[in-house]
Design a protein around this motif. Structure first.
Motif, PDB file in Angstrom:
ATOM      1  N   THR A 191     -89.501  -6.211  23.093  1.00 39.90           N
ATOM      2  CA  THR A 191     -89.078  -7.391  23.833  1.00 39.90           C
ATOM      3  C   THR A 191     -88.419  -7.010  25.148  1.00 39.90           C
ATOM      4  O   THR A 191     -87.969  -5.880  25.320  1.00 39.90           O
ATOM      5  N   ASN A 192     -88.384  -7.960  26.050  1.00 37.46           N
ATOM      6  CA  ASN A 192     -87.585  -7.811  27.260  1.00 37.46           C
ATOM      7  C   ASN A 192     -86.639  -9.010  27.371  1.00 37.46           C
ATOM      8  O   ASN A 192     -86.206  -9.384  28.446  1.00 37.46           O
ATOM      9  N   ARG A 193     -86.343  -9.602  26.228  1.00 38.06           N
ATOM     10  CA  ARG A 193     -85.453 -10.762  26.168  1.00 38.06           C
ATOM     11  C   ARG A 193     -84.199 -10.388  25.379  1.00 38.06           C
ATOM     12  O   ARG A 193     -84.274  -9.813  24.290  1.00 38.06           O
ATOM     13  N   HIS A 209     -81.985 -12.259  23.757  1.00 38.33           N
ATOM     14  CA  HIS A 209     -81.831 -12.900  22.448  1.00 38.33           C
ATOM     15  C   HIS A 209     -82.827 -12.358  21.431  1.00 38.33           C
ATOM     16  O   HIS A 209     -82.538 -12.323  20.245  1.00 38.33           O
ATOM     17  N   GLY A 210     -83.999 -11.922  21.891  1.00 36.44           N
ATOM     18  CA  GLY A 210     -84.945 -11.257  20.989  1.00 36.44           C
ATOM     19  C   GLY A 210     -84.368  -9.958  20.467  1.00 36.44           C
ATOM     20  O   GLY A 210     -84.515  -9.621  19.286  1.00 36.44           O
ATOM     21  N   ASP A 258     -85.971  -3.464  30.153  1.00 32.71           N
ATOM     22  CA  ASP A 258     -85.102  -4.367  30.903  1.00 32.71           C
ATOM     23  C   ASP A 258     -85.906  -5.191  31.909  1.00 32.71           C
ATOM     24  O   ASP A 258     -87.021  -4.854  32.271  1.00 32.71           O
ATOM     25  N   THR A 259     -85.301  -6.265  32.355  1.00 33.23           N
ATOM     26  CA  THR A 259     -85.883  -7.093  33.408  1.00 33.23           C
ATOM     27  C   THR A 259     -85.275  -6.674  34.745  1.00 33.23           C
ATOM     28  O   THR A 259     -84.377  -5.833  34.795  1.00 33.23           O
ATOM     29  N   LYS A 272     -79.930  -7.527  32.875  1.00 27.08           N
ATOM     30  CA  LYS A 272     -79.036  -8.109  31.871  1.00 27.08           C
ATOM     31  C   LYS A 272     -79.072  -7.333  30.551  1.00 27.08           C
ATOM     32  O   LYS A 272     -78.021  -7.058  29.963  1.00 27.08           O
ATOM     33  N   ILE A 273     -80.250  -6.952  30.104  1.00 25.97           N
ATOM     34  CA  ILE A 273     -80.366  -6.247  28.831  1.00 25.97           C
ATOM     35  C   ILE A 273     -79.768  -4.845  28.939  1.00 25.97           C
ATOM     36  O   ILE A 273     -79.048  -4.397  28.054  1.00 25.97           O
ATOM     37  N   GLU A 304     -92.122  -1.275  29.976  1.00 29.25           N
ATOM     38  CA  GLU A 304     -92.701  -2.012  28.859  1.00 29.25           C
ATOM     39  C   GLU A 304     -93.748  -1.167  28.135  1.00 29.25           C
ATOM     40  O   GLU A 304     -93.827  -1.186  26.904  1.00 29.25           O
TER      41      GLU A 304
END
Length: 124
Positions: free
Chosen positions: A55-57, A59-60, A75-76, A80-81, A101
């Motif tokens: 994931t790159n989210r 909350h995921g 990360d995005t 943030k991650i 990714e």
């Protein structure tokens, strides 16, 4: 497999009413909490289908941690991650963050292959 969440026309009309203030505060809060619980259950069901999550989210990643599902994260642009990981998880989960990714996908595929080869894991 990717899935998306769609709302019924009835729920959509309620959401529109809530958005424009046509629903009293107490009912609005109840509807909000009901929808939040529905979305949470949907996320848990979706993540629980697999043995490894990429994931790159944020909350995921958090849901994967709470569910005990191995995960790899890229990360995005916002970072943030990476910031969350550096602040809270860098020492306890050093191998989770991936540079790209494609790196996350490769590492997840490697882990999934190892898990599939473990007969005790495959049986559970």
């Amino acid at each position: 497999m990717f899935t998306s969440f769609s709302v019924s026309p009835f729920l959509a009309s309620i959401q529109a009413s809530v958005k424009y203030g046509a629903v009293p505060g107490a009912l609005r809060r109840r509807l909000f909490h009901s929808r939040a619980e529905l979305l949470m259950r949907h996320g848990v069901r979706m993540l629980s289908r697999g043995h490894v999550v990429v994931t790159n989210r944020l909350h995921g990643m958090i849901l994967s941690m709470l569910l005990g599902i191995p995960h790899f994260v890229s990360d995005t642009r916002q970072g943030k991650i990476g910031a969350f990981h550096a602040t809270w998880l860098a020492e306890s989960m050093p191998g989770v963050m991936c540079d790209t990714e494609s790196d996350a996908l490769r590492r997840a595929a490697d882990l999934a292959a190892r898990l599939a080869g473990n007969s005790a894991y495959a049986a559970g």
